[in-house]
Design a protein around this motif. Structure first.
Motif, PDB file in Angstrom:
ATOM      1  N   GLY A  51       0.898  -1.339  -0.126  1.00  0.00           N
ATOM      2  CA  GLY A  51       0.234  -0.162  -0.037  1.00  0.00           C
ATOM      3  C   GLY A  51       1.110   1.345  -0.067  1.00  0.00           C
ATOM      4  N   THR A  52       1.922   1.432   1.014  1.00  0.00           N
ATOM      5  CA  THR A  52       3.223   2.598   0.471  1.00  0.00           C
ATOM      6  C   THR A  52       3.630   2.563  -0.538  1.00  0.00           C
ATOM      7  N   ALA A  53       3.626   2.066  -1.118  1.00  0.00           N
ATOM      8  CA  ALA A  53       4.717   1.434  -2.816  1.00  0.00           C
ATOM      9  C   ALA A  53       3.246   1.984  -3.408  1.00  0.00           C
ATOM     10  N   LEU A  54       2.068   1.720  -3.510  1.00  0.00           N
ATOM     11  CA  LEU A  54       1.681   2.089  -4.853  1.00  0.00           C
ATOM     12  C   LEU A  54       1.174   3.634  -3.563  1.00  0.00           C
ATOM     13  N   SER A  55       1.022   4.191  -2.949  1.00  0.00           N
ATOM     14  CA  SER A  55       0.858   5.699  -2.761  1.00  0.00           C
ATOM     15  C   SER A  55       1.776   6.643  -3.004  1.00  0.00           C
ATOM     16  N   LYS A  56       3.046   5.872  -3.158  1.00  0.00           N
ATOM     17  CA  LYS A  56       3.541   6.493  -3.596  1.00  0.00           C
ATOM     18  C   LYS A  56       4.220   6.513  -5.409  1.00  0.00           C
ATOM     19  N   ALA A  57       3.450   5.430  -5.760  1.00  0.00           N
ATOM     20  CA  ALA A  57       3.693   6.019  -7.242  1.00  0.00           C
ATOM     21  C   ALA A  57       2.093   6.343  -7.581  1.00  0.00           C
ATOM     22  N   GLY A  58       1.950   6.562  -6.769  1.00  0.00           N
ATOM     23  CA  GLY A  58      -0.261   8.067  -7.085  1.00  0.00           C
ATOM     24  C   GLY A  58      -1.090   7.054  -7.627  1.00  0.00           C
ATOM     25  N   ALA A  59      -0.919   5.613  -6.713  1.00  0.00           N
ATOM     26  CA  ALA A  59      -2.166   4.248  -7.157  1.00  0.00           C
ATOM     27  C   ALA A  59      -2.438   3.986  -5.306  1.00  0.00           C
ATOM     28  N   GLY A  60      -3.213   3.215  -6.042  1.00  0.00           N
ATOM     29  CA  GLY A  60      -4.528   2.904  -4.856  1.00  0.00           C
ATOM     30  C   GLY A  60      -4.137   0.954  -4.491  1.00  0.00           C
ATOM     31  N   PHE A  61      -5.608   0.818  -3.974  1.00  0.00           N
ATOM     32  CA  PHE A  61      -5.612  -0.898  -4.123  1.00  0.00           C
ATOM     33  C   PHE A  61      -6.799  -0.816  -5.207  1.00  0.00           C
ATOM     34  N   LYS A  62      -7.687   0.369  -5.523  1.00  0.00           N
ATOM     35  CA  LYS A  62      -8.748  -0.136  -6.157  1.00  0.00           C
ATOM     36  C   LYS A  62      -8.549  -0.159  -7.896  1.00  0.00           C
ATOM     37  N   ASP A  63      -6.965   0.582  -7.703  1.00  0.00           N
ATOM     38  CA  ASP A  63      -5.955   0.029  -8.857  1.00  0.00           C
ATOM     39  C   ASP A  63      -5.741  -0.774  -9.143  1.00  0.00           C
ATOM     40  N   VAL A  64      -5.191  -1.905  -8.206  1.00  0.00           N
ATOM     41  CA  VAL A  64      -4.184  -3.343  -8.174  1.00  0.00           C
ATOM     42  C   VAL A  64      -5.326  -3.815  -9.582  1.00  0.00           C
ATOM     43  N   VAL A  65      -4.838  -4.684 -10.730  1.00  0.00           N
ATOM     44  CA  VAL A  65      -5.327  -5.062 -11.658  1.00  0.00           C
ATOM     45  C   VAL A  65      -4.987  -6.640 -11.599  1.00  0.00           C
ATOM     46  N   ARG A  66      -3.971  -6.811 -11.550  1.00  0.00           N
ATOM     47  CA  ARG A  66      -3.252  -8.565 -11.032  1.00  0.00           C
ATOM     48  C   ARG A  66      -2.444  -8.769  -9.549  1.00  0.00           C
ATOM     49  N   VAL A  67      -3.337  -9.605  -9.459  1.00  0.00           N
ATOM     50  CA  VAL A  67      -2.168 -10.068  -7.811  1.00  0.00           C
ATOM     51  C   VAL A  67      -1.328 -11.188  -8.253  1.00  0.00           C
ATOM     52  N   HIS A  68      -0.808 -11.468  -7.414  1.00  0.00           N
ATOM     53  CA  HIS A  68      -0.245 -13.272  -7.379  1.00  0.00           C
ATOM     54  C   HIS A  68       0.192 -13.199  -5.417  1.00  0.00           C
ATOM     55  N   TYR A  69      -0.489 -14.843  -4.749  1.00  0.00           N
ATOM     56  CA  TYR A  69      -0.084 -15.221  -3.644  1.00  0.00           C
ATOM     57  C   TYR A  69       1.082 -16.300  -3.904  1.00  0.00           C
ATOM     58  N   TYR A  70       1.658 -16.184  -3.163  1.00  0.00           N
ATOM     59  CA  TYR A  70       2.871 -16.990  -2.562  1.00  0.00           C
ATOM     60  C   TYR A  70       2.700 -17.644  -1.478  1.00  0.00           C
ATOM     61  N   LEU A  71       2.193 -18.789  -1.938  1.00  0.00           N
ATOM     62  CA  LEU A  71       2.740 -19.947   0.161  1.00  0.00           C
ATOM     63  C   LEU A  71       3.514 -20.717  -0.137  1.00  0.00           C
ATOM     64  N   PRO A  72       4.074 -21.012   0.881  1.00  0.00           N
ATOM     65  CA  PRO A  72       4.400 -22.091   1.352  1.00  0.00           C
ATOM     66  C   PRO A  72       3.488 -23.396   1.374  1.00  0.00           C
ATOM     67  N   ASP A  73       2.818 -23.179   2.147  1.00  0.00           N
ATOM     68  CA  ASP A  73       1.545 -24.599   2.397  1.00  0.00           C
ATOM     69  C   ASP A  73       0.285 -23.503   2.020  1.00  0.00           C
ATOM     70  N   ALA A  74      -0.300 -23.985   1.109  1.00  0.00           N
ATOM     71  CA  ALA A  74      -1.680 -23.140   0.019  1.00  0.00           C
ATOM     72  C   ALA A  74      -2.714 -24.155   1.634  1.00  0.00           C
ATOM     73  N   SER A  75      -2.940 -24.474   2.040  1.00  0.00           N
ATOM     74  CA  SER A  75      -3.647 -25.173   3.607  1.00  0.00           C
ATOM     75  C   SER A  75      -3.930 -23.572   3.805  1.00  0.00           C
ATOM     76  N   GLU A  76      -2.547 -22.649   4.438  1.00  0.00           N
ATOM     77  CA  GLU A  76      -3.417 -21.255   4.960  1.00  0.00           C
ATOM     78  C   GLU A  76      -3.007 -20.728   4.019  1.00  0.00           C
ATOM     79  N   PHE A  77      -3.819 -20.688   3.272  1.00  0.00           N
ATOM     80  CA  PHE A  77      -4.304 -19.270   2.235  1.00  0.00           C
ATOM     81  C   PHE A  77      -6.073 -19.010   2.833  1.00  0.00           C
ATOM     82  N   GLU A  78      -6.463 -19.794   2.749  1.00  0.00           N
ATOM     83  CA  GLU A  78      -7.723 -19.391   3.381  1.00  0.00           C
ATOM     84  C   GLU A  78      -7.810 -18.574   4.097  1.00  0.00           C
ATOM     85  N   ALA A  79      -7.160 -18.585   5.255  1.00  0.00           N
ATOM     86  CA  ALA A  79      -7.222 -17.530   6.348  1.00  0.00           C
ATOM     87  C   ALA A  79      -6.643 -16.153   6.037  1.00  0.00           C
TER      88      ALA A  79
END
Length: 118
Positions: A51-79
């Motif tokens: 969020g800080t990086a987006l703000s410094k760039a002049g954007a926010g989370f509403k402007d995010v069009v793509r996200v990748h999540y990486y987890l060593p244990d996929a079972s933790e993602f739901e939390a």
């Protein structure tokens, strides 16, 4: 013109990258890990850094069009789902979750986003 945004994180200098790059109306935020003892604490912490990086760039989370999540244990993602749903709200991006080892075993989630400048 290319603008680079640094957060001062320890890996940026060691590895040779920056937190985000702004180019041609796009903000590319590097994979970001967070601090904390739980996957949810790390998820929130990573989103705070993003969020800080987006703000410094002049954007926010509403402007995010793509996200990748990486987890060593996929079972933790739901939390993390409630945190992610609250963060993106009425502007959910396209998303992918990948199970993968991270740079250090203490990290339980890494998040990478791409946003379009408003």
């Amino acid at each position: 013109m290319i603008r680079r945004i640094h957060s001062g994180g320890p890996f940026e200098e060691k590895i040779g990258y920056c937190r985000a790059v702004v180019v041609d109306g796009w903000v590319h935020v590097s994979g970001t890990v967070g601090q904390g003892d739980t996957v949810t604490a790390q998820c929130q912490s990573a989103l705070d850094v993003i969020g800080t990086a987006l703000s410094k760039a002049g954007a926010g989370f509403k402007d995010v069009v793509r996200v990748h999540y990486y987890l060593p244990d996929a079972s933790e993602f739901e939390a993390c789902w409630p945190i992610l749903s609250e963060t993106f709200g009425a502007h959910p991006p396209a998303a992918t979750m990948i199970e993968a080892a991270l740079i250090d075993p203490k990290y339980r989630i890494e998040i990478e986003v791409t946003a379009k400048l408003p």
